[in-house]
Design a protein around this motif. Structure first.
Motif, short mmCIF file in Angstrom:
data_model
loop_
_atom_site.label_atom_id
_atom_site.label_comp_id
_atom_site.label_asym_id
_atom_site.label_seq_id
_atom_site.Cartn_x
_atom_site.Cartn_y
_atom_site.Cartn_z
N TYR A 127 -12.28 16.98 -1.98
CA TYR A 127 -11.40 15.51 -1.37
C TYR A 127 -12.53 14.57 -1.37
O TYR A 127 -13.61 14.82 -0.62
CB TYR A 127 -10.81 15.85 -0.22
N GLY A 128 -12.52 13.74 -2.06
CA GLY A 128 -13.36 12.41 -2.02
C GLY A 128 -12.94 11.03 -1.92
O GLY A 128 -11.79 10.73 -1.97
N TRP A 129 -13.65 10.22 -1.37
CA TRP A 129 -13.17 8.70 -1.14
C TRP A 129 -14.37 7.76 -1.54
O TRP A 129 -15.57 8.14 -1.34
CB TRP A 129 -12.81 8.31 0.34
N THR A 130 -13.99 6.71 -2.07
CA THR A 130 -15.00 5.72 -2.13
C THR A 130 -14.36 4.37 -1.74
O THR A 130 -13.28 4.01 -1.86
CB THR A 130 -15.13 5.55 -3.77
N PRO A 131 -15.09 3.57 -1.37
CA PRO A 131 -16.54 3.43 -0.98
C PRO A 131 -16.88 4.13 0.13
O PRO A 131 -16.20 4.36 0.83
CB PRO A 131 -17.06 2.04 -1.15
#
Length: 144
Positions: A127-131
């Motif tokens: 699970y990833g998020w940006t920025p």
């Protein structure tokens, strides 16, 4: 055409117009776009943003994002580890702007900083998020 049929058609046309305007307003107010991709290759080919950290074996990829802007989250099924030439484990300073059903709690002590992305393990994937936070990004830029 009778007056009652004409009135019914006018009413139906008005209701359709209101419904379409309501959907457009709802989308604009929500300011969130959801997408699903069957594989990592589909993400690369069809997604307007990029997630270079996403393992090649990723499947069932879900994204939520701000149309035309940076904030985005991505949840994927994968059995592969993250690339240590792109990602480094650091103290977490950032949090996602959106949520995805099935994503883990992002409020953990550490994340993997992968360029502009913060990434954590998820059940059966990532699970990833940006920025991410500038300090997280800076740590990943110092790899190698």
């Amino acid at each position: 055409m009778t007056a009652s049929r004409t009135s019914a058609l006018l009413l139906l046309s008005a209701l359709t117009a209101v419904s379409l305007v309501g959907c457009a307003i709802g989308d604009a107010l929500q300011n969130e776009k959801a997408s699903e991709f069957p594989t990592a290759a589909d993400v690369v080919e069809r997604w307007e943003k990029s997630a270079p950290w996403l393992p090649d074996d990723a499947t069932d990829v879900l994204t939520r994002e701000a149309p035309g802007a940076d904030p985005a989250v991505l949840l994927a099924t994968s059995s592969a580890p993250l690339d240590t030439e792109q990602c480094v484990e650091v103290e977490r300073f950032s949090a996602p702007a959106y949520s995805v059903e099935g994503a883990p709690d992002p409020f953990v002590d550490t994340v993997f900083a992968c360029g502009d992305w913060a990434v954590i393990p998820a059940d059966g994937g990532w699970y990833g998020w940006t920025p991410n936070h500038p300090d997280e990004k800076a740590a990943s830029e110092q790899i190698g």
